[in-house]
Write an enzyme that holds these catalytic residues in place. Sequence first.
Site, PDB file in Angstrom:
ATOM      1  N   ASP B 352       0.832  -1.199   0.000  1.00  0.00           N
ATOM      2  CA  ASP B 352       0.000   0.000   0.000  1.00  0.00           C
ATOM      3  C   ASP B 352       0.871   1.256   0.000  1.00  0.00           C
ATOM      4  O   ASP B 352       1.731   1.421   0.871  1.00  0.00           O
ATOM      5  CB  ASP B 352      -0.866  -0.055   1.272  1.00  0.00           C
ATOM      6  CG  ASP B 352      -2.011   0.927   1.254  1.00  0.00           C
ATOM      7  OD1 ASP B 352      -2.876   0.802   0.361  1.00  0.00           O
ATOM      8  OD2 ASP B 352      -2.038   1.813   2.129  1.00  0.00           O
ATOM      9  N   GLU B 381       1.601  -0.451  -5.073  1.00  0.00           N
ATOM     10  CA  GLU B 381       0.366   0.320  -5.258  1.00  0.00           C
ATOM     11  C   GLU B 381       0.687   1.803  -5.132  1.00  0.00           C
ATOM     12  O   GLU B 381       0.373   2.449  -4.145  1.00  0.00           O
ATOM     13  CB  GLU B 381      -0.698  -0.089  -4.219  1.00  0.00           C
ATOM     14  CG  GLU B 381      -2.067   0.522  -4.504  1.00  0.00           C
ATOM     15  CD  GLU B 381      -2.485   1.607  -3.518  1.00  0.00           C
ATOM     16  OE1 GLU B 381      -1.647   2.014  -2.697  1.00  0.00           O
ATOM     17  OE2 GLU B 381      -3.640   2.046  -3.574  1.00  0.00           O
TER      18      GLU B 381
END
Lengths: 621, 621
Positions: B352, B381
């Site tokens: 993330d 990401e």
Amino acid sequence: MASRVIVENVWPGTGDPSLAIKRVEGERLGVEADIYTDGHEKLRAVLLHRPPGGAWTEVEMSALGNDRWEAAVTLSGVGRHLFAIEAWRDRFGSWREEVDKKRAAGIPVDLEIREGLALAEAAGVPATAGTVTGAEVLEAMRRKADRADLVRSAEFLVRADRPAAAFAAWYELFPRSASGDPGRHGTFDDVVARLPAIRAMGFDVLYFPPHHPIGRTNRKGRNNSLKAEAGEPGSPYAIGAQEGGHDAVHPELGGIEGFRRLVKACAAEGMEVAIDFAIQCSPDHPWLKQHPGWFAWRADGSLKYAENPPKKYEDIVNVDFYAPDARPGLWNALRDVVLHWAEEGVRTFRVDNPHTKPFPFWEWMIAEVQERFPDAVFLSEAFTRPKVMQRLAKLGFTQSYTYFTWRNTKAELTEYMEELAHGPMREYFRPHFFVNTPDINPVFLQTGGRPAHLIRAALAATLSGLWGLYSGFELCEATPLPGKEEYLDSEKYQIRAWDWQRPGNIIAEITQLNRIRKENAALHDHLGIQFLNAWNDAILAYARFTPARDNLLVVAVNLDPHHAQEADFEIPLWQLGLPDHASVTVDDLMRDARFTWTGKVQHLRLDPAHLPFAVWRLSGV
Amino acid sequence: MASRVIVENVWPGTGDPSLAIKRVEGERLGVEADIYTDGHEKLRAVLLHRPPGGAWTEVEMSALGNDRWEAAVTLSGVGRHLFAIEAWRDRFGSWREEVDKKRAAGIPVDLEIREGLALAEAAGVPATAGTVTGAEVLEAMRRKADRADLVRSAEFLVRADRPAAAFAAWYELFPRSASGDPGRHGTFDDVVARLPAIRAMGFDVLYFPPHHPIGRTNRKGRNNSLKAEAGEPGSPYAIGAQEGGHDAVHPELGGIEGFRRLVKACAAEGMEVAIDFAIQCSPDHPWLKQHPGWFAWRADGSLKYAENPPKKYEDIVNVDFYAPDARPGLWNALRDVVLHWAEEGVRTFRVDNPHTKPFPFWEWMIAEVQERFPDAVFLSEAFTRPKVMQRLAKLGFTQSYTYFTWRNTKAELTEYMEELAHGPMREYFRPHFFVNTPDINPVFLQTGGRPAHLIRAALAATLSGLWGLYSGFELCEATPLPGKEEYLDSEKYQIRAWDWQRPGNIIAEITQLNRIRKENAALHDHLGIQFLNAWNDAILAYARFTPARDNLLVVAVNLDPHHAQEADFEIPLWQLGLPDHASVTVDDLMRDARFTWTGKVQHLRLDPAHLPFAVWRLSGV
């Protein structure tokens, strides 16, 4: 290796920071790089610059968008400049940005103010809650705050040369042919007598082949015959005899005193002398006896002649750069030859066949000489594979011979100029366009007569900041050794005499081309060029311009020496910021006429029987 | 610095030899470089290769012309490979060439033979005047002779990943929504029950958001409201509570035993689990008390919430990678979180927001994990600026989210694919095309209905080796939070239940797309692509092919979800070496039909009311 702040894709460069890009003294050097970091913190970056003999200074870089940054410095001083980039995370600037955003959103910032004060205190910058968000503290913090996560790029070398390294017209001759009498060996004083005429044509540099004593063993005769007749002078490239080697002057040219008179006379004319640095030795060179350890002796005690089987150069042997005694003896001796002539006032050295000598030697030698004579210029005479020629330029050669001599068609010339002016070579490879040399009598000149000579002179003079010719070209002399790209009765092997006002000469046109070059900054290098649409493959048209577009020329050349050609062509109104229907004032610089063009598409006709090219200067009406 | 033999412009690379290019285990790696030297001597060069855990081996390079050389090696073994190039001046080979030339020209070579014998003797190779020019001595000299003027390039890193790192279809879901009842928190066992349906659609990877205990302080309520009602589950990205942190399992999902059952069930289905590595902490994370020195405490003793002023994420605080105790404590702890889940059988980690954490951390951490688990895969990401995304890929991320989600027009898609497949990124940036995510409900899907979902699925599945969807996409669920690119009643903040056979779903089409992908090697990466002329800007047509062209597809997509579109388009007969009038056999892979096309230009019509795309396989008749 792993750092938070990244500096990469630094431009300009040669691909290796220790190999210099080339610029001219006084130019602005713009530098760009990708600079970024992880996270949201702001960055600062500076361009560091160290001029020759000076100290490092720094100038703030600014962001161009997409993580690209730029700054520029002025290259004051001939010699080796260095630049580098430093970048860091700007804690205080980031803090200020956050405070500003929060205040704009009406969010309390009491805690942030306390944090800002702590940053100021750590940097020794006086601040209060009232002043910490002010311009003065911001400026003081920019100067004094620690550079967090500082990274520094490699140091990139820049060679700033004197202007004549990038812009000059060269005239090459054989001094021994300067007497006007094929029966009398010419002297430097005969060359002095020729200087006013050469200067009147607009040439800046007088270049001649090796001026050293010529060997007698295996001396070549006329037209490269294996054995010279008695009294034949031999090739000046067979360097060295009992009279001396690379630091001596061939006695028949007038000795060192004659050489000095020529150097002085050139200077008085505003010209300079370029000499030929050719490393090979005749078998009579003093070094063979004085320094046998500089040569590669064969199993039978002989020395190998220079050769490219089955070709053999019987009047030349080569030194061996990696022979037992070659380092440092030979290397220093060769450097000292160049230094010797530099002390005699020579600053420009045309280097014979550098690609057959070791790369490391050139890199070392050129740096050594330029350390003592920062204005020294080296021209690489390497006609070889592209990457080898590029390497020689990267490792230090100031200028380079090119493939221009064999580029004749519109497609060839366009492709080659695009490579030189707009590819990576533009940063480090400074092309010198010779229209002919004692070794190259191109088929185009042999077969194209006077128009061909005009075409090639116009191309060389307007495509490159550096151009040159070998004497005889201005007389349209192109008689070949049959079936070869060489001259008949070449001056390399015999003394010639010429009628310098021979009918059909193109002295007036060359004189005018050189005048146009001097008066138009667009022609002072090869970089500002754009090829123009011209709907005829025999017509090459191009715009030449300065970066500021304050000098804009259009050149059109009929590449066909045998027929008149005509074409519609586009004039680069866009380079002046003008619309396609605009009018411009046009000065025809060859014909001394002025008129107006209206609209982007114009028509031209160029007749080789008159003048196969045109040079126009465009300016707003 | 200065060497006689030059090795430069080594390809492929990332621009920094210590940052790996990406390949797949078992692939051939072709390497090229410019290799040359001064003078006329011949060169030899070898490509050196060291596989993971292995020793260096070498393979001879061959000259391609223009001083370019090449060789190839097979990348056996997942992990870090190294390659380098060695080149040297081939004295004996040069000698042989000279002897051959002289013999051909009828020149005596007695002296040369003596010199060759001396070279052989120095290398300890037995030879006589009769054998020294023979093949055996040449071969022995190639093996044994000293490498003169040897240079060795930098060592270039290559990461060879397992095939699933480059080719996989991902399915993302919220396990807590897997119960089928919005009133009951789903468990891993509920997910296990869903697996056969997911596998039947052809997905390979099951990915879900963080599965750790969720904080209670400042817990978010439905639709990101600032305060959760009692019983609301909170965002799984607010990681950590009294039940544990990053190495714990949220109790309501079924604890570690439930997690292990899911990992095992996935493996039994031939799938694998991908988990979410999100570094932020809820204010209740155990680390805040256990390791206060890993956080940046503010002047008032509080911790800063994650924010992007004026936006604020009140349920999350961030660790500080450069806090006083962060190194090595925090860095090791984060690495150990990944190792912990790797030991539980997980090999794929979706990371993330890596761009908001330090580059050096990722470079170190990924290398550490892959040292122990060479088959570990990390998906970045990062939706941020291009150079930052590229850097993350260069420093070690196996796969990367992309801008695909926002590329809708023919021009946008063409330009982006050219950059990914044919620019420098092709060597190190492996794109993962998600059609939607819990954070991204694209306007194109919101407004384009079922046809839009079919269009985006077809594009993602046929343009990239890696594609994925977030569950609900197959049901064409795209109800937005009004005016935003987010989902209404997002599963990020609440438990949902779905009818997995809801009318209008596109499960059959997705299933067929995944089947086509598996059966056609041309779709196993994004590299073999050529866009085709199609005379309608709403029709995107492209060829997809393997390097050997033994699998060639044509894909055509109507980018307009609202209207049928038709166009003439060109089929890539040239990719099969066929002339423009040739015939090819065509398999329509979506409609299970076979027919023949004759001639380069064909016509197509794609109606979004039926199927807005086509996938054809071409083969010689």
